[in-house]
Design an enzyme around this catalytic site. Structure first.
Site, short mmCIF file in Angstrom:
data_model
loop_
_atom_site.label_atom_id
_atom_site.label_comp_id
_atom_site.label_asym_id
_atom_site.label_seq_id
_atom_site.Cartn_x
_atom_site.Cartn_y
_atom_site.Cartn_z
N CYS A 117 4.05 11.36 10.15
CA CYS A 117 3.20 10.82 9.10
C CYS A 117 1.74 11.16 9.31
CB CYS A 117 3.49 9.17 9.49
SG CYS A 117 2.22 7.91 8.57
N CYS A 124 -10.83 4.27 5.50
CA CYS A 124 -10.28 3.86 4.08
C CYS A 124 -11.18 3.17 3.27
CB CYS A 124 -8.80 3.29 4.02
SG CYS A 124 -8.28 2.97 2.52
N CYS A 128 -7.25 -3.50 2.10
CA CYS A 128 -6.04 -4.51 2.07
C CYS A 128 -6.20 -5.03 3.34
CB CYS A 128 -4.75 -3.51 2.02
SG CYS A 128 -4.86 -2.36 0.80
N CYS A 131 -4.28 -4.61 6.54
CA CYS A 131 -4.40 -3.25 7.33
C CYS A 131 -5.32 -3.05 8.17
CB CYS A 131 -4.39 -2.29 6.08
SG CYS A 131 -4.46 -0.62 6.81
N CYS A 353 2.56 1.05 11.38
CA CYS A 353 1.79 1.07 10.01
C CYS A 353 0.76 0.18 10.08
CB CYS A 353 2.40 0.34 9.03
SG CYS A 353 4.36 1.14 8.56
N1 SAH Z 1 -3.40 4.01 1.66
C1 SAH Z 1 -1.66 4.19 1.40
C2 SAH Z 1 -1.31 4.93 2.55
C3 SAH Z 1 -1.49 4.48 3.96
S1 SAH Z 1 -0.82 2.77 4.40
C4 SAH Z 1 -1.20 2.81 0.85
O1 SAH Z 1 -2.00 1.97 1.21
O2 SAH Z 1 -0.08 3.08 0.54
C5 SAH Z 1 0.72 2.86 4.64
C6 SAH Z 1 1.62 1.79 4.50
O3 SAH Z 1 1.56 0.80 5.66
C7 SAH Z 1 1.32 0.94 3.06
O4 SAH Z 1 2.54 0.32 2.66
C8 SAH Z 1 0.55 -0.27 3.82
O5 SAH Z 1 0.41 -1.31 3.03
C9 SAH Z 1 1.30 -0.49 5.28
N2 SAH Z 1 0.70 -1.29 6.13
C10 SAH Z 1 -0.85 -1.38 6.38
N3 SAH Z 1 -1.18 -2.12 7.32
C11 SAH Z 1 -0.18 -2.57 7.81
C12 SAH Z 1 0.35 -3.55 8.87
N4 SAH Z 1 -0.48 -4.35 9.55
N5 SAH Z 1 1.50 -4.22 8.82
C13 SAH Z 1 2.63 -3.40 8.15
N6 SAH Z 1 2.13 -2.60 7.38
C14 SAH Z 1 1.13 -2.25 6.97
FE1 SF4 Z 2 -6.38 1.81 3.02
FE2 SF4 Z 2 -4.96 0.29 4.36
FE3 SF4 Z 2 -5.18 -0.53 1.88
FE4 SF4 Z 2 -3.53 1.81 2.72
S1 SF4 Z 2 -3.03 -0.45 3.13
S2 SF4 Z 2 -5.12 1.38 0.91
S3 SF4 Z 2 -5.21 2.63 4.39
S4 SF4 Z 2 -6.65 -0.26 3.31
#
Ligand code: SAH
Ligand code: SF4
Length: 384
Positions: A117, A124, A128, A131, A353
């Site tokens: 990964c 970023c 979100c 995240c 993740c």
């Molecule tokens: N920015 C891209 C790729 C990186 S995040 C994206 O958002 O798709 C990879 C995955 O992990 C995404 O589906 C994201 O929503 C998820 N993710 C982020 N934080 C998380 C958390 N605390 N618990 C579970 N999944 C999470």
């Molecule tokens: Fe960025 Fe995290 Fe959202 Fe993916 S899930 S777009 S890494 S803020």
């Protein structure tokens, strides 16, 4: 958990690194150096198939050529700042780039595959709400070389040069680490094309998955040019909720996102889009949500990946209970979609993740301020 001791790598000395140049750029670079195109092919093989980092081992090149190359160039690797191995075999590398910024990549061994990964950005720009990467203030794009470096370094560490055709430790690659890959498309595309090249790293597009939060205008191009598998971080089935959880939805709402998924190039029943759905207690995890999800995705070749929320300090959510996840998954399954629940891996090394690079802790007030600033930059309006 094992904290594997790491050796220091020497700093830069002005020589240019050849990592990250695509075939044409490498040819052009070497022709400026007086070397014919077939030399570029030879170097490519050494760098990406054999994993050479030292010109002196490149025995297909004449010794004086090797010497000249070594005076002008390096095949640089980033410094490994930390190398952590989980009790479950997951391994995480914290890599320090030339400017001191750090990124992480994670290797997840499974019975039938090994997945690396990788990150596409430092931090970023998106926010979100579940995240942890979203709460980081510092953001910059990674170069193609820095994206590649993560794979090269992992292959070094796992001793996989040259990689066998089958049964590899790193057989699959996911762009699911830190950052939004479609906000750094050019570097990601260069790196992915190098990674797919058959005389080199040779990971096929079928084994590469790019995860996006929904950068709609770039999705078509990604599918047409790279042909990689797409994962979409959906997480909510109404605009009202997705606006809050995945703020890029304010710019590219669900109807546009779903339309872009429907027309993603190369989709069929053997090649589906993965929809990622993080299970947040009492927020998006009801049976009604599951039914709405099924309706929303009707007609799209899809699998739905249910991700138990990985908590981080002060996170404003809890993970849904196993029973709730099960009920949700059963509804989605009954509608004909595969809906595996992603098993958290490497929890003792914070490799799951959304947890990457989560060692620093800030007060809630500071985090709120960062999120508001970044949201304002995204929507051109004050964040909510
Ligand atoms: N920015 C891209 C790729 C990186 S995040 C994206 O958002 O798709 C990879 C995955 O992990 C995404 O589906 C994201 O929503 C998820 N993710 C982020 N934080 C998380 C958390 N605390 N618990 C579970 N999944 C999470
Ligand atoms: Fe960025 Fe995290 Fe959202 Fe993916 S899930 S777009 S890494 S803020």
């Amino acid at each position: 958990m094992t904290d594997i001791p790491v050796a220091a790598t020497p700093g830069g000395d002005g020589r240019r690194s050849l990592v990250g140049l695509d075939r044409d750029a490498l040819k052009a670079e070497l022709s400026g150096f007086g070397l014919e195109p077939f030399r570029a092919r030879q170097l490519w093989h050494w760098i990406y198939h054999r994993g050479a980092t030292d010109f002196s081992v490149m025995t297909t090149l004449a010794k004086p050529v090797r010497q000249r190359l070594a005076e002008a160039y390096v095949i640089r690797r980033p410094m490994i700042a930390r190398d952590l191995q989980s009790v479950d075999g997951t391994r995480k590398w914290l890599l320090r780039m030339a400017d001191g910024q750090e990124i992480e990549s994670v290797h997840i061994p499974e019975d039938d595959r090994g997945t690396l990964c990788v990150s596409s950005q430092v931090g970023c720009t998106l926010t979100c709400r579940f995240c942890h990467t979203g709460t980081q203030r510092l953001v910059r794009n990674l170069s193609a070389a820095e994206i590649l470096d993560q794979l090269l370094t992992a292959r070094d560490a796992l001793g996989e040069w040259p990689a066998p055709p089958d049964g590899r430790l790193i057989s699959n690659l996911v762009l699911m680490g830190m950052g939004e890959p479609l906000f750094n498309y050019d570097a990601v595309a260069t790196a992915v094309k190098i990674i797919m090249d058959g005389d080199g790293l040779a990971i096929s597009k079928r084994r590469i998955t790019l995860s996006t939060s929904g950068v709609v205008p770039m999705m078509q191009r990604c599918g047409a040019e790279l042909g990689v598998n797409l994962a979409v971080s959906l997480h909510a089935v109404t605009d009202e909720l997705r606006d809050r959880l995945v703020p890029i939805n304010r710019k590219y709402p669900l109807a546009e996102l779903i339309a872009a998924c429907r027309s993603y190039p190369g989709l069929n029943n053997a090649r589906r889009i993965t929809f990622e759905y993080v299970m947040l207690k009492g927020v998006n995890d009801s049976p009604a949500d599951a039914r709405a999800l099924v309706r929303l995705l009707r007609g799209i070749p899809a699998k739905i990946n249910l991700i138990p929320f990985n908590p981080w300090p002060d996170a404003p959510f809890d993970c849904s209970s196993p029973a709730t996840v099960q009920t949700f998954g059963d509804i989605v399954n009954a509608a004909g979609y595969a809906s595996p629940v992603r098993q958290p891996r490497g929890q003792d090394i914070m490799a799951a993740c959304g947890q990457l690079k989560s060692s620093s802790q800030r007060s809630r007030a500071v985090v709120a301020e960062i999120l508001a600033e970044k949201d304002a930059a995204l929507t051109g309006q004050p964040g909510k």
